[in-house]
Motif scaffolding. Structure first.
Motif, PDB file in Angstrom:
ATOM      1  N   VAL A 251       0.907  -1.294  -0.097  1.00  0.00           N
ATOM      2  CA  VAL A 251      -0.159   0.048   0.085  1.00  0.00           C
ATOM      3  C   VAL A 251       0.676   1.188   0.197  1.00  0.00           C
ATOM      4  CG1 VAL A 251      -1.639   1.206   1.285  1.00  0.00           C
ATOM      5  CG2 VAL A 251      -1.968  -1.245   1.057  1.00  0.00           C
ATOM      6  N   ASP A 254       2.300   2.145  -3.205  1.00  0.00           N
ATOM      7  CA  ASP A 254       1.281   2.640  -4.257  1.00  0.00           C
ATOM      8  C   ASP A 254       0.969   1.232  -5.310  1.00  0.00           C
ATOM      9  OD1 ASP A 254       0.673   4.932  -3.409  1.00  0.00           O
ATOM     10  OD2 ASP A 254       2.219   5.905  -4.777  1.00  0.00           O
ATOM     11  N   ASP A 257      -4.287  -1.023  -3.145  1.00  0.00           N
ATOM     12  CA  ASP A 257      -5.211  -0.205  -2.715  1.00  0.00           C
ATOM     13  C   ASP A 257      -5.441  -0.583  -1.228  1.00  0.00           C
ATOM     14  OD1 ASP A 257      -7.273   1.958  -2.888  1.00  0.00           O
ATOM     15  OD2 ASP A 257      -8.521   0.044  -2.355  1.00  0.00           O
ATOM     16  N   GLU A 258      -5.375   0.541  -0.160  1.00  0.00           N
ATOM     17  CA  GLU A 258      -5.612   0.050   1.040  1.00  0.00           C
ATOM     18  C   GLU A 258      -6.806  -0.700   1.049  1.00  0.00           C
ATOM     19  OE1 GLU A 258      -5.516   2.255   5.506  1.00  0.00           O
ATOM     20  OE2 GLU A 258      -5.043   3.505   3.744  1.00  0.00           O
ATOM     21  N   ARG A 300       7.657  -1.054  -3.648  1.00  0.00           N
ATOM     22  CA  ARG A 300       7.077  -0.783  -5.104  1.00  0.00           C
ATOM     23  C   ARG A 300       7.248  -1.717  -5.963  1.00  0.00           C
ATOM     24  NH1 ARG A 300       9.754   4.382  -7.592  1.00  0.00           N
ATOM     25  NH2 ARG A 300      10.777   3.082  -9.163  1.00  0.00           N
ATOM     26  N   ARG A 307       4.001   2.035 -12.201  1.00  0.00           N
ATOM     27  CA  ARG A 307       4.014   1.980 -10.981  1.00  0.00           C
ATOM     28  C   ARG A 307       2.751   1.352 -10.300  1.00  0.00           C
ATOM     29  NH1 ARG A 307       5.942   7.102  -7.622  1.00  0.00           N
ATOM     30  NH2 ARG A 307       5.441   5.533  -5.947  1.00  0.00           N
TER      31      ARG A 307
END
Length: 307
Positions: A251, A254, A257-258, A300, A307
């Motif tokens: 998270v 990126d 998604d949280e 990442r 990304r």
């Protein structure tokens, strides 16, 4: 307190009197649903008050339970839970209650647990009230800072006050001692590390060729969720925390998604609730703590520059 409130205080009942008593000690209170731990008001931390007129208005309406908002009250409450027969993990092997774990932590620091205000809970737990240190904003913890079956409530948290009642029984004052200052050895354990400044912690970059980044992340989520779902008694807390930290790193980078991470962990840990004393609130706290920790150490996923 106005004369009207004084004359009507006797009609507030046991719970209203308890709320007024807590307010007189400088604690900020608010109502919980009757026989429940759920807030009966929105934005409870802002609503919490010492105003006797507001308290009288609340508690003359219904037999609400009483909550104390820890942040506005400048409190840190150490919540010591009963193990309910669950096997304590290392290094707490042999402990049957959070009281024993806290005593071990104190002994390791060359200290002892000071006497302070204490409230017993209907399920065999104990709340120890302490005055929060000045200049440090402590937050809630769930078994990660002090040990197995030892949670804390501070800013952003609340506790059910003495005289409240649930189906399991009453919250009772176990020790009426004055509220002591939070010992330094507890404060040190609860003080979070400073958040890294922008650019201070460079994300770990994993390069994935061939546009497989999405599948790679999905596989990590699936693996961590499967591990959580399969964890047995005595390992669930640390398994869930570790999985949340792993997904939190994605998270933070990126790559995930949280909400997706949280949903996967909640679904995987659904079977924990009601087993070995684990509650839905504890599951949520473990996930929150783990995600927050992992997000400080971002990972990442780089797929050909994407990304």
């Amino acid at each position: 307190m106005s004369e009207d409130i004084r004359s009507g205080a006797g009609r507030l009942g046991r719970l209203g009197q308890a709320a007024l008593g807590a307010a007189r000690e400088g604690l900020h209170v608010f109502p919980l649903q009757p026989r429940s731990k759920l807030p009966a008001v929105r934005d409870w931390e802002r609503a919490a008050t010492r105003d006797p007129e507001q308290i009288a208005a609340w508690f003359s309406a219904r037999p609400y339970n009483v909550a104390i908002a820890c942040g506005p009250s400048a409190l840190v409450v150490v919540d010591l839970d009963d193990g309910h027969g669950e096997t304590a993990p290392e290094p707490w092997t042999g402990a049957r209650h959070g009281r024993q774990v806290l005593a071990q932590v104190a002994a390791a620091a060359g200290e002892s647990v000071p006497r302070t205000r204490a409230v017993s809970t209907p399920t065999g737990g104990l709340h120890l009230y302490f005055r929060a240190p000045v200049g440090v904003e402590l937050r809630n913890t769930a078994g990660t800072a002090l040990g197995w079956r030892v949670d804390t409530r501070a800013h952003g948290g609340y506790v059910v006050a003495a005289e409240s009642v649930r189906d399991a029984g009453y919250y009772r004052v176990a020790d009426r001692a004055p509220i002591a200052e939070l010992p330094g050895w507890i404060a040190a354990a609860l003080t979070p590390p400073p958040a890294p400044r922008p650019g201070e912690v460079a994300p770990v970059v994993v390069e994935i060729s061939g546009g497989r980044a999405r599948a790679y992340v999905a596989a990590i989520v699936e693996r961590e969720a499967a591990g959580v779902a399969a964890a047995g008694e005595g390992t669930r807390h640390r398994t869930l925390l570790a999985a949340a930290r792993t997904l939190g790193r994605l998270v933070g980078g990126d790559a995930l998604d949280e909400a997706t991470a949280r949903g996967a962990l909640l679904a995987a840990a659904e079977g924990y609730v009601g087993r070995g004393g684990y509650t839905g609130a504890q599951v949520a706290r473990d996930i929150d703590d783990g995600l927050a920790y992992g997000m400080r150490l971002p990972r990442r996923i780089d797929a050909g520059g994407a990304r």
